[in-house]
Write a protein that holds these residues in place. Structure first.
Motif, short mmCIF file in Angstrom:
data_model
loop_
_atom_site.label_atom_id
_atom_site.label_comp_id
_atom_site.label_asym_id
_atom_site.label_seq_id
_atom_site.Cartn_x
_atom_site.Cartn_y
_atom_site.Cartn_z
N LEU A 74 34.81 55.37 33.41
CA LEU A 74 34.64 54.63 34.66
C LEU A 74 33.25 54.02 34.73
CD1 LEU A 74 35.72 53.79 37.43
CD2 LEU A 74 34.91 55.99 38.33
N TYR A 75 32.25 54.77 34.28
CA TYR A 75 30.89 54.25 34.25
C TYR A 75 30.80 53.02 33.34
CZ TYR A 75 25.89 53.95 33.29
OH TYR A 75 24.60 53.50 33.14
N GLU A 76 31.41 53.08 32.15
CA GLU A 76 31.36 51.96 31.23
C GLU A 76 32.10 50.74 31.78
OE1 GLU A 76 29.53 51.60 28.78
OE2 GLU A 76 29.14 53.52 27.80
N LEU A 77 33.21 50.96 32.48
CA LEU A 77 33.91 49.83 33.10
C LEU A 77 33.05 49.17 34.17
CD1 LEU A 77 37.55 51.25 33.49
CD2 LEU A 77 36.81 49.38 31.99
N SER A 78 32.39 50.01 34.97
CA SER A 78 31.50 49.47 35.99
C SER A 78 30.34 48.72 35.35
CB SER A 78 30.97 50.61 36.88
OG SER A 78 30.10 50.11 37.86
N TYR A 79 29.79 49.27 34.27
CA TYR A 79 28.72 48.62 33.53
C TYR A 79 29.18 47.24 33.03
CZ TYR A 79 25.33 47.95 29.69
OH TYR A 79 24.38 47.46 28.83
N GLY A 80 30.44 47.16 32.60
CA GLY A 80 30.98 45.88 32.14
C GLY A 80 31.02 44.83 33.23
N ILE A 81 31.18 45.26 34.48
CA ILE A 81 31.22 44.31 35.60
C ILE A 81 29.92 43.54 35.69
CG2 ILE A 81 31.24 44.18 38.14
CD1 ILE A 81 33.37 46.35 38.11
N ASP A 82 28.81 44.16 35.30
CA ASP A 82 27.53 43.46 35.36
C ASP A 82 27.53 42.22 34.47
OD1 ASP A 82 24.91 43.39 36.49
OD2 ASP A 82 24.09 43.99 34.56
N PHE A 83 28.26 42.26 33.37
CA PHE A 83 28.30 41.12 32.47
C PHE A 83 29.24 40.03 32.99
CE2 PHE A 83 26.78 44.77 30.27
CZ PHE A 83 25.65 44.27 29.63
N VAL A 84 30.23 40.45 33.77
CA VAL A 84 31.03 39.45 34.51
C VAL A 84 30.13 38.70 35.47
CG1 VAL A 84 32.96 39.12 36.11
CG2 VAL A 84 33.12 40.87 34.31
N THR A 85 29.29 39.44 36.20
CA THR A 85 28.36 38.83 37.14
C THR A 85 27.43 37.85 36.44
OG1 THR A 85 28.37 40.87 38.45
CG2 THR A 85 26.60 39.30 38.89
N ILE A 86 26.87 38.27 35.31
CA ILE A 86 25.90 37.44 34.59
C ILE A 86 26.55 36.16 34.05
CG2 ILE A 86 24.45 37.34 32.51
CD1 ILE A 86 23.80 40.32 33.08
N GLU A 87 27.73 36.27 33.45
CA GLU A 87 28.41 35.08 32.93
C GLU A 87 28.83 34.16 34.07
OE1 GLU A 87 28.70 33.96 29.80
OE2 GLU A 87 27.37 35.64 29.37
N PHE A 88 29.32 34.74 35.14
CA PHE A 88 29.72 33.96 36.31
C PHE A 88 28.54 33.18 36.85
CE2 PHE A 88 30.27 33.72 40.97
CZ PHE A 88 31.48 33.04 41.05
N PHE A 89 27.37 33.83 36.92
CA PHE A 89 26.19 33.19 37.50
C PHE A 89 25.54 32.20 36.55
CE2 PHE A 89 21.60 33.10 38.42
CZ PHE A 89 21.63 32.67 39.74
N PHE A 90 25.22 32.64 35.34
CA PHE A 90 24.42 31.79 34.45
C PHE A 90 25.25 30.68 33.79
CE2 PHE A 90 21.39 35.21 34.87
CZ PHE A 90 20.21 34.50 34.93
N ARG A 91 26.36 31.04 33.19
CA ARG A 91 27.15 30.01 32.52
C ARG A 91 28.09 29.30 33.50
NH1 ARG A 91 23.75 32.69 29.31
NH2 ARG A 91 25.06 34.53 29.43
#
Length: 309
Positions: A210-227
């Motif tokens: 569950l921690y790793e899945l939540s950690y993965g959400i941060d990269f969704v945020t980053i791609e959504f924002f930057f790219r």
């Protein structure tokens, strides 16, 4: 894979070499100053949340704006004649400054949980809350700017998965090399932050998962924002010229990471920016970025196991 190489080759052939050289020099100076003067740790150590937001806003805003100034000095004809450009230039660093300090909210929500669950849920809730903190203003700005297409490149039409898995495969040797470095192993795997949970549960694997899945959400945020947001919104105003300043901004958010990761983030930002510019979709970049993140978790774990031998 050839498709991705083609995107990058076309971008590099079309870019002004002086702009590329000066922007890369700006990034190199910023990295050197940060790791010499410890700028990012000094901002993190500021005593209040508003001060930390202001500190990161000035850091991100300076690098992002400086990269655009270099672009305009070398090629004045590329200056967009649209007020929304300057609105985005001001608000983009502010949004990410709030995002990067938004852990205060998760801390507040979990403060009354018993130990160790206060610490565990603080970490697990942090990344989804940060996604909300970014997505809400981005969607509002996308509507305000009246940009066409799905918000921030969230579309899968015509998307091909295979090239991105090949690119991810090509990153494995670099990640393996990084896993031999002490500063990398001091940071990864991130899941070691919740090692204390193991003595309170019968089976720690689901909690780690569950921690790793939540950690993965941060990269969704980053791609959504930057790219999805920055590259595509600014590209509608300034074309391909948006890719380099966004890559410089993207590098600056890695100032708290190991040096090798920080340096490569700049070039990774250029590659992913060129891909998103051509595909108008964030899914390829998300596959690569999320895949790298989880491979780094695995590499960190294996690196610690190897050192333990």
């Amino acid at each position: 894979m050839n498709e991705i190489i083609g995107y990058l080759r076309n971008y590099l052939q079309s870019i002004n070499r002086s702009v590329f050289l000066f922007t890369t020099l700006l990034v190199a100076i910023a990295i050197t100053c940060n790791y010499t003067l410890r700028i990012e740790p000094a901002i993190v150590a500021l005593s209040t949340w508003p001060l930390r937001i202001a500190g990161f806003f000035m850091l991100f805003g300076f690098i992002f704006s400086a990269a655009w100034v270099l672009q305009f000095l070398v090629s004045p004809a590329t200056i967009p004649n649209d007020r929304i450009f300057f609105v985005l230039l001001l608000l983009a660093p502010a949004i990410f400054a709030i995002k990067i300090t938004f852990g205060e909210v998760a801390s507040y929500l979990t403060a009354h949980f018993p130990y160790p669950w206060n610490q565990y849920w603080n970490k697990v809730l942090d990344w989804p809350l940060k996604l909300l903190a970014v997505a809400i203003p981005v969607i509002a700005l996308w509507r305000l700017g009246r940009f066409e297409g799905p918000v921030a490149g969230v579309q899968a039409r015509g998307f091909k998965v295979r090239p991105y898995f090949l690119l991810l495969l090509a990153m494995v040797p670099l990640i393996a090399f990084a896993a031999t470095q002490n500063d990398f192993l001091n940071t990864y795997p991130k899941v070691q932050r919740i090692d204390n949970i193991a003595q309170y549960v019968q089976h720690p694997l689901p909690w780690n998962g569950l921690y790793e899945l939540s950690y993965g959400i941060d990269f969704v945020t980053i791609e959504f924002f930057f790219r999805g947001f920055l590259v595509l919104a600014f590209a509608r105003l300034a074309g391909k010229h948006a890719i380099l300043p966004v890559a410089a901004f993207y590098c600056s958010i890695h100032f708290g990471k190991p040096l090798f990761e920080c340096i490569t983030s700049y070039f990774g930002g250029i590659i992913l920016g060129a891909v998103v510019y051509n595909t108008r979709s964030i899914w390829g970049g998300l596959i690569v970025h999320l895949g790298i993140a989880w491979l780094m978790e695995l590499a960190g774990y294996l690196g610690h196991v190897y050192k333990g031998w």
